[in-house]
Design a protein around this motif. Structure first.
Motif, PDB file in Angstrom:
ATOM      1  N   LEU A 156     -31.598  54.616 -75.501  1.00 34.09           N
ATOM      2  CA  LEU A 156     -30.492  53.823 -74.949  1.00 34.09           C
ATOM      3  C   LEU A 156     -29.157  54.178 -75.594  1.00 34.09           C
ATOM      4  CD1 LEU A 156     -29.786  51.506 -72.989  1.00 34.09           C
ATOM      5  CD2 LEU A 156     -30.142  49.924 -74.909  1.00 34.09           C
ATOM      6  N   VAL A 157     -28.170  54.459 -74.757  1.00 32.56           N
ATOM      7  CA  VAL A 157     -26.810  54.700 -75.214  1.00 32.56           C
ATOM      8  C   VAL A 157     -26.011  53.396 -75.150  1.00 32.56           C
ATOM      9  CG1 VAL A 157     -24.656  55.978 -74.787  1.00 32.56           C
ATOM     10  CG2 VAL A 157     -26.890  57.108 -74.473  1.00 32.56           C
ATOM     11  N   ALA A 158     -26.093  52.706 -74.014  1.00 34.28           N
ATOM     12  CA  ALA A 158     -25.363  51.463 -73.806  1.00 34.28           C
ATOM     13  C   ALA A 158     -25.968  50.729 -72.600  1.00 34.28           C
ATOM     14  CB  ALA A 158     -23.881  51.763 -73.561  1.00 34.28           C
ATOM     15  N   PRO A 159     -25.780  49.411 -72.537  1.00 31.33           N
ATOM     16  CA  PRO A 159     -25.157  48.523 -73.530  1.00 31.33           C
ATOM     17  C   PRO A 159     -26.122  48.180 -74.652  1.00 31.33           C
ATOM     18  CG  PRO A 159     -25.909  47.233 -71.677  1.00 31.33           C
ATOM     19  CD  PRO A 159     -26.207  48.664 -71.336  1.00 31.33           C
ATOM     20  N   ARG A 160     -25.575  47.857 -75.800  1.00 33.73           N
ATOM     21  CA  ARG A 160     -26.404  47.447 -76.921  1.00 33.73           C
ATOM     22  C   ARG A 160     -26.043  45.999 -77.257  1.00 33.73           C
ATOM     23  NH1 ARG A 160     -29.311  51.001 -79.729  1.00 33.73           N
ATOM     24  NH2 ARG A 160     -29.231  53.185 -79.137  1.00 33.73           N
ATOM     25  N   TRP A 161     -26.717  45.101 -76.573  1.00 36.36           N
ATOM     26  CA  TRP A 161     -26.432  43.676 -76.751  1.00 36.36           C
ATOM     27  C   TRP A 161     -27.101  43.149 -78.017  1.00 36.36           C
ATOM     28  CZ3 TRP A 161     -28.171  42.662 -71.063  1.00 36.36           C
ATOM     29  CH2 TRP A 161     -27.169  43.091 -70.185  1.00 36.36           C
TER      30      TRP A 161
ATOM     31  N   GLY B 229     -33.445  44.516 -68.062  1.00 32.25           N
ATOM     32  CA  GLY B 229     -34.200  45.725 -68.369  1.00 32.25           C
ATOM     33  C   GLY B 229     -34.401  45.885 -69.861  1.00 32.25           C
ATOM     34  N   ASP B 230     -35.325  46.769 -70.247  1.00 28.14           N
ATOM     35  CA  ASP B 230     -35.646  46.918 -71.672  1.00 28.14           C
ATOM     36  C   ASP B 230     -35.953  48.371 -72.032  1.00 28.14           C
ATOM     37  OD1 ASP B 230     -38.008  47.113 -70.322  1.00 28.14           O
ATOM     38  OD2 ASP B 230     -39.119  45.700 -71.573  1.00 28.14           O
ATOM     39  N   THR B 231     -35.036  49.268 -71.732  1.00 26.97           N
ATOM     40  CA  THR B 231     -35.202  50.664 -72.132  1.00 26.97           C
ATOM     41  C   THR B 231     -35.371  50.765 -73.650  1.00 26.97           C
ATOM     42  OG1 THR B 231     -33.919  51.526 -70.272  1.00 26.97           O
ATOM     43  CG2 THR B 231     -34.038  52.910 -72.233  1.00 26.97           C
ATOM     44  N   PRO B 232     -36.356  51.518 -74.134  1.00 33.56           N
ATOM     45  CA  PRO B 232     -36.533  51.665 -75.589  1.00 33.56           C
ATOM     46  C   PRO B 232     -35.245  52.117 -76.267  1.00 33.56           C
ATOM     47  CG  PRO B 232     -38.406  52.593 -74.434  1.00 33.56           C
ATOM     48  CD  PRO B 232     -37.386  52.251 -73.379  1.00 33.56           C
ATOM     49  N   GLU B 233     -34.989  51.556 -77.435  1.00 30.63           N
ATOM     50  CA  GLU B 233     -33.718  51.773 -78.124  1.00 30.63           C
ATOM     51  C   GLU B 233     -33.445  53.249 -78.409  1.00 30.63           C
ATOM     52  OE1 GLU B 233     -31.377  50.201 -82.128  1.00 30.63           O
ATOM     53  OE2 GLU B 233     -33.254  49.250 -81.474  1.00 30.63           O
ATOM     54  N   ARG B 234     -34.493  54.039 -78.649  1.00 30.38           N
ATOM     55  CA  ARG B 234     -34.275  55.443 -78.990  1.00 30.38           C
ATOM     56  C   ARG B 234     -33.690  56.237 -77.819  1.00 30.38           C
ATOM     57  NH1 ARG B 234     -39.341  54.019 -78.739  1.00 30.38           N
ATOM     58  NH2 ARG B 234     -40.778  54.896 -77.218  1.00 30.38           N
TER      59      ARG B 234
ATOM     60  N   LEU C 241     -21.542  46.476 -68.477  1.00 27.68           N
ATOM     61  CA  LEU C 241     -21.329  45.040 -68.536  1.00 27.68           C
ATOM     62  C   LEU C 241     -21.675  44.474 -69.911  1.00 27.68           C
ATOM     63  CD1 LEU C 241     -22.935  44.025 -65.116  1.00 27.68           C
ATOM     64  CD2 LEU C 241     -20.496  44.245 -65.624  1.00 27.68           C
ATOM     65  N   GLY C 242     -20.896  43.481 -70.334  1.00 28.14           N
ATOM     66  CA  GLY C 242     -21.256  42.719 -71.511  1.00 28.14           C
ATOM     67  C   GLY C 242     -22.351  41.722 -71.168  1.00 28.14           C
ATOM     68  N   LEU C 243     -22.993  41.173 -72.180  1.00 29.04           N
ATOM     69  CA  LEU C 243     -24.121  40.268 -71.969  1.00 29.04           C
ATOM     70  C   LEU C 243     -23.715  39.042 -71.156  1.00 29.04           C
ATOM     71  CD1 LEU C 243     -26.990  39.318 -72.426  1.00 29.04           C
ATOM     72  CD2 LEU C 243     -26.312  38.504 -74.700  1.00 29.04           C
ATOM     73  N   GLU C 244     -22.610  38.418 -71.516  1.00 30.24           N
ATOM     74  CA  GLU C 244     -22.186  37.206 -70.808  1.00 30.24           C
ATOM     75  C   GLU C 244     -21.827  37.517 -69.357  1.00 30.24           C
ATOM     76  OE1 GLU C 244     -18.862  33.640 -71.193  1.00 30.24           O
ATOM     77  OE2 GLU C 244     -19.350  34.881 -72.940  1.00 30.24           O
ATOM     78  N   GLU C 245     -21.156  38.630 -69.146  1.00 28.31           N
ATOM     79  CA  GLU C 245     -20.782  39.030 -67.789  1.00 28.31           C
ATOM     80  C   GLU C 245     -22.023  39.297 -66.950  1.00 28.31           C
ATOM     81  OE1 GLU C 245     -17.734  42.268 -65.698  1.00 28.31           O
ATOM     82  OE2 GLU C 245     -18.377  42.538 -67.784  1.00 28.31           O
TER      83      GLU C 245
END
Length: 283
Positions: free
Chosen positions: A278-283, A271-276, A244-248
């Motif tokens: 995370l594959v997607a989504p990257r809002w 949610g807030d999975t650590p960036e290292r 999903l996109g952020l707005e959706e």
């Protein structure tokens, strides 16, 4: 004109509840109880849920170390004190299935958290199929000493979705666990993932209606996150999964909130999975 006066909270946030109850902000400290998951160790199944990698929940300071509950609490509270000036804490048994062990072991680790004077309560995260009668009775005993709530993963009320993500239980198991916990006056916070494979708006809102009918004490909403090394990443890389996109996502969360009873505490909106990881989504 005072801009602050125009701010209206249109849902019931956990942060406000905790501040009112304890007279100050209260912060969670994550505890790794070094337990496994019955959906990974063969008790129920293998492989775990397709979206899950429990190591993403372990604080970086604790990785590769088998620290006791006491050691984790001391280190975690000190870290949060430095960062936020915090004075009161919730010991959050978060990683894996925190009721998946013999009762005497569970009682020992829970009581290890109770003794800290700055810990005002415990949050115990588990699966609905790991919330048997004796476990709930133990939680009732622990709650007599300090506040405690039970976090139960539902994720979706659609059994086909739960099977698709290898969840290992159906919605009926969640409903049963909630009712048995309520019979003991235990507060339950439900976990819901929005954007699971095969689900659209109607499935998401159906889950919200299902939860609303149970009138949960609390709800955590998460967007579906594709985590490195999971079966979900493989599906995403093959082009079989759309996130999903952020707005959706925000639109769906608002619609879910509108279906929740006004007294239900909203523990999390995203949610807030650590960036290292995370594959997607990257809002």
């Amino acid at each position: 004109m005072n801009p602050e006066a125009d701010k209206v909270t249109r849902y019931n946030p956990l942060s406000g509840y905790l501040k009112k109850r304890y007279g100050q902000k209260v912060f969670k400290v994550t505890i790794d109880s070094h337990l496994t998951c019955p959906n990974r160790d063969g008790t129920i199944g293998y492989g775990g849920c397709s979206y899950c990698d429990p190591s993403t929940l372990v604080p970086e300071d604790f990785k590769g170390r088998t620290l006791s509950v006491d050691e984790q609490l001391r280190a975690g509270m000190e870290r949060v004190r430095r960062r936020h000036g915090a004075e009161r804490f919730i010991a959050y048994f978060q990683v894996n299935t925190n009721t998946h062990a013999p009762l005497d072991h569970l009682e020992r680790i829970y009581r290890e958290a109770l003794v800290h004077k700055d810990v005002v309560g415990l949050a115990v995260s588990t699966r609905p199929d790991c919330a048997g009668e004796r476990i709930l009775d133990l939680l009732v005993e622990i709650k007599k000493q300090k506040d405690l709530w039970l976090e139960l993963g539902l994720q979706s009320a659609n059994d086909k979705t739960l099977e698709r993500v290898n969840r290992g239980h159906g919605a009926a198991a969640f409903e049963d666990a909630v009712k048995r916990a309520r019979d003991r006056s235990l507060e339950v916070c439900a976990h819901v993932i929005i954007g699971l494979p095969g689900e659209g708006r109607e499935e998401v809102l159906s889950t919200a209606r299902f939860l609303s009918g149970l009138r949960p004490w609390g709800v955590k909403f998460h967007q579906l996150q594709v985590v490195k090394g999971t079966p979900l990443e493989e599906a995403y890389n093959r082009g079989e999964l759309k996130v999903l996109g952020l707005e959706e996502y925000a639109t769906l969360v608002v619609e879910c909130l509108e279906l929740m009873p006004p007294e239900t505490l909203i523990h999390r909106l995203v949610g807030d999975t650590p960036e290292r990881y995370l594959v997607a989504p990257r809002w």
